[in-house]
Design a protein around this motif. Structure first.
Motif, mmCIF file in Angstrom:
data_model
loop_
_atom_site.group_PDB
_atom_site.id
_atom_site.type_symbol
_atom_site.label_atom_id
_atom_site.label_comp_id
_atom_site.label_asym_id
_atom_site.label_seq_id
_atom_site.Cartn_x
_atom_site.Cartn_y
_atom_site.Cartn_z
ATOM 1 N N HIS A 94 30.256 59.018 40.220
ATOM 2 C CA HIS A 94 29.184 59.986 40.321
ATOM 3 C C HIS A 94 29.349 61.090 39.246
ATOM 4 C CE1 HIS A 94 27.124 63.467 42.139
ATOM 5 N NE2 HIS A 94 28.041 64.131 42.066
ATOM 6 N N LEU A 95 30.398 61.270 38.607
ATOM 7 C CA LEU A 95 30.621 61.924 37.560
ATOM 8 C C LEU A 95 29.963 61.296 36.181
ATOM 9 C CD1 LEU A 95 34.217 63.367 38.071
ATOM 10 C CD2 LEU A 95 32.056 64.732 38.158
ATOM 11 N N THR A 96 30.344 59.847 35.886
ATOM 12 C CA THR A 96 29.682 59.245 34.953
ATOM 13 C C THR A 96 28.273 59.259 34.908
ATOM 14 O OG1 THR A 96 30.595 57.273 35.932
ATOM 15 C CG2 THR A 96 32.007 58.083 34.355
ATOM 16 N N ALA A 97 27.678 59.019 36.196
ATOM 17 C CA ALA A 97 26.132 59.078 36.290
ATOM 18 C C ALA A 97 25.668 60.189 35.933
ATOM 19 C CB ALA A 97 25.836 58.425 37.790
ATOM 20 N N ALA A 161 39.195 65.794 31.325
ATOM 21 C CA ALA A 161 40.000 66.503 31.982
ATOM 22 C C ALA A 161 39.960 66.451 33.521
ATOM 23 C CB ALA A 161 39.903 67.958 31.346
ATOM 24 N N LEU A 162 38.987 66.018 34.086
ATOM 25 C CA LEU A 162 38.525 65.780 35.235
ATOM 26 C C LEU A 162 39.564 64.538 36.008
ATOM 27 C CD1 LEU A 162 34.601 66.243 35.321
ATOM 28 C CD2 LEU A 162 36.402 68.167 35.876
ATOM 29 N N PHE A 163 39.859 63.953 35.111
ATOM 30 C CA PHE A 163 40.800 62.636 35.593
ATOM 31 C C PHE A 163 42.096 62.769 35.351
ATOM 32 C CE2 PHE A 163 36.388 61.509 34.563
ATOM 33 C CZ PHE A 163 35.674 60.979 35.782
ATOM 34 N N LYS A 164 42.529 63.816 34.960
ATOM 35 C CA LYS A 164 44.100 63.768 34.359
ATOM 36 C C LYS A 164 45.328 63.892 35.822
ATOM 37 C CE LYS A 164 43.539 65.755 29.965
ATOM 38 N NZ LYS A 164 44.055 66.585 28.840
ATOM 39 N N ILE A 170 43.322 59.373 27.507
ATOM 40 C CA ILE A 170 43.294 59.226 25.791
ATOM 41 C C ILE A 170 41.868 59.669 25.595
ATOM 42 C CG2 ILE A 170 43.476 57.617 23.977
ATOM 43 C CD1 ILE A 170 45.142 55.901 26.066
ATOM 44 N N ASP A 171 41.960 60.791 24.707
ATOM 45 C CA ASP A 171 40.643 61.473 24.076
ATOM 46 C C ASP A 171 40.324 60.814 23.048
ATOM 47 O OD1 ASP A 171 39.644 63.186 26.195
ATOM 48 O OD2 ASP A 171 41.599 64.343 25.839
ATOM 49 N N GLY A 175 34.422 59.827 23.216
ATOM 50 C CA GLY A 175 34.522 59.735 24.481
ATOM 51 C C GLY A 175 36.185 59.638 25.019
ATOM 52 N N PHE A 176 36.352 58.971 25.903
ATOM 53 C CA PHE A 176 37.884 58.715 26.412
ATOM 54 C C PHE A 176 38.018 57.574 27.279
ATOM 55 C CE2 PHE A 176 35.313 60.992 29.655
ATOM 56 C CZ PHE A 176 35.803 60.541 30.668
ATOM 57 N N GLU A 177 39.435 57.382 27.373
ATOM 58 C CA GLU A 177 39.889 55.756 28.012
ATOM 59 C C GLU A 177 40.765 56.467 29.216
ATOM 60 O OE1 GLU A 177 39.602 52.775 24.712
ATOM 61 O OE2 GLU A 177 41.326 53.914 24.741
#
Length: 265
Positions: A94-97, A161-164, A170-171, A175-177
């Motif tokens: 949902h967030l990535t969409a 930060a929404l997934f921490k 890893i920023d 983007g991030f991983e």
């Protein structure tokens, strides 16, 4: 410097911008191997796009892939260790969409992605295995996720930060991983050096990216490439040259070669 093992990042460290190993880097690594130093690759790449370079160098040590989420056997390629990540998938998609980005899901059984791009084309060419799925990832049937890559095209610390609470984040500048909590290249290194009975103080780690910070900080000797950002250089014991100028070989030649002993008659 008493060194028994060196862990080398690939992109921005071992490889040039054209994804090649320079002759100088190759010769420097081979001389280290001949001295008895164990040489390992420690990369964010998945196995299929790590193995060809591992073979080119002639290494016989396990490969650390996907930022430490997987360790692969040097001969068979079989995963010796895997650390899977569990996200709230509905929330993640949902967030990535809602944000313009590509999403790449690295699983134990292959690659799944939202869109095809130059990076994935390169991985397909080198690894000889195309993604298992391209499209709406909410419709994809995958499991045993080792790493999520979210490519936004720009630094996205507020988004990541929404997934921490769920993952190790890893920023990157684009983007991030996400990997499982407490997973890093260093966590994988600790497993390997324990198996080889090598002390952390006898370890050199060299890299250039945010995913290298933990191993540079905790290895006996941490080396940042000249092309690394300030945050990476700040945790290193040494800063060597740019990856385009054989900074890896430069460090090895300066600090790790054992002087040849004259032959006694």
């Amino acid at each position: 410097m008493n060194v028994r093992a060196i862990f080398i990042d690939m992109d921005g460290t071992l490889l040039t911008a054209s994804n090649n190993i320079s002759q100088r880097n190759l010769e420097a690594i081979n001389r280290l191997i001949n001295q008895g130093v164990k040489v390992f690759l420690a990369t964010g790449r998945h196995y299929e796009v790590t193995a060809p370079y591992h073979k080119e160098i002639g290494l016989r040590t396990p490969m650390i892939c996907l930022n430490g989420a997987a360790i692969h056997d040097p001969i068979t390629g079989k995963a010796l260790q895997m650390r899977t990540i569990r996200l709230n998938e509905e929330r993640f998609h949902h967030l990535t969409a809602e944000n313009p980005c590509n999403v790449i899901v690295h699983t134990a059984n292959g690659l799944y992605c939202k869109e095809k791009d130059e990076e994935i084309d390169y991985w397909t060419e080198v690894g000889q295995i195309p993604p298992r799925y391209i499209g709406d990832l909410r419709q994809a049937q995958y499991q045993d996720v080792l790493k999520y890559s979210v490519r936004t095209g720009t630094a996205s610390p507020e988004f990541s930060a929404l997934f921490k609470k769920e993952a190790e984040v890893i920023d990157w500048h684009d983007g991030f991983e996400l990997v499982a909590p407490k997973v890093s290249k260093w966590s994988a290194i600790k497993s390997l050096i324990h198996a080889y009975r090598i002390n952390p103080n006898e370890v050199v780690a060299i890299g250039d990216g945010p995913n290298d910070i933990e191993m540079l900080r905790h290895a006996g000797t941490g080396v940042a490439m000249g092309n690394a950002g300030g945050e990476i250089k700040a945790v290193a014991d040494f800063v060597t040259g740019h990856h385009q100028n054989d900074g890896l070989a430069d460090f090895i030649e300066r600090y790790l070669y054992t002087p040849y002993e004259p032959y006694a008659l």
